[in-house]
Motif scaffolding. Sequence first.
Motif, mmCIF file in Angstrom:
data_model
loop_
_atom_site.group_PDB
_atom_site.id
_atom_site.type_symbol
_atom_site.label_atom_id
_atom_site.label_comp_id
_atom_site.label_asym_id
_atom_site.label_seq_id
_atom_site.Cartn_x
_atom_site.Cartn_y
_atom_site.Cartn_z
ATOM 1 N N HIS A 1 38.133 -26.028 -45.003
ATOM 2 C CA HIS A 1 37.829 -27.493 -44.486
ATOM 3 C C HIS A 1 39.124 -27.535 -43.350
ATOM 4 N N GLU A 2 40.131 -27.285 -43.769
ATOM 5 C CA GLU A 2 41.226 -27.565 -42.725
ATOM 6 C C GLU A 2 41.139 -26.365 -41.708
ATOM 7 N N ASN B 1 38.310 -27.170 -39.184
ATOM 8 C CA ASN B 1 38.446 -28.479 -38.460
ATOM 9 C C ASN B 1 39.659 -28.681 -37.657
ATOM 10 N N LEU B 2 40.348 -27.538 -37.607
ATOM 11 C CA LEU B 2 41.770 -27.570 -36.818
ATOM 12 C C LEU B 2 41.372 -27.535 -35.549
ATOM 13 N N LYS C 1 49.401 -22.214 -37.039
ATOM 14 C CA LYS C 1 48.660 -22.902 -37.981
ATOM 15 C C LYS C 1 47.392 -22.281 -38.716
ATOM 16 N N LEU D 1 46.748 -20.535 -42.366
ATOM 17 C CA LEU D 1 45.686 -21.005 -43.076
ATOM 18 C C LEU D 1 44.697 -19.944 -43.490
#
Length: 203
Positions: free
Chosen positions: A125-126, A129-130, A144, A148
Amino acid sequence: MGDQTDQANKPLHPLYTVTDITRKVRVLDGLKVSYSSWVKLFQLHAQGYKVMNHINGIRAPAKEDPTYASWSEIDAIILQWIYGTLLDDLLVRVLDTNHTALDAWSRVREIFLNNKGARAAALEHEFNNLTLRSMPSLESYCQKLKDLGDQLNDVDHPVGDQRLVLQLVRGLPIEYDTFGAYINQSLPSWETACSMLQLEYQR
């Protein structure tokens, strides 16, 4: 007397030459330093210093074994290596006075690899949606995404270069549409895509 002479002439174990393990193995925080990266670095140095047998599941010698005292001393140092390369929040979950190095190694593994499904869902999810706008800088955005991706790799959800590059483009604002279309078509390596994005940003 003979035993003392043999002990004095015994070559020093390579492990005793390490003065600061954090100079060789980065501190594991699960974010900037992923579990898989920490494992690779730790195993590399464990192999180089001839102590892989303390973390790869080989059973310890019996306490009656003449080699046990030496083994136990070396194991305690490796345990210090593990503790010394964990973030404080992780350390309190692993620290145990009765642990061997293998016990601590296995505990760290459990922390990161248990509940893979839930962790993978949250990370996906992260990751998906980044956006660049949500990050303080282009460099932090790229880092980032990579972090991830590494964390997803840890929970058996591999993220290869191509997916990283596609997600990099997906999170860009509209003014990068032309650049994004070119990247999507050419699909360069992750490092190349980040370099190209940096040049586009500066331009």
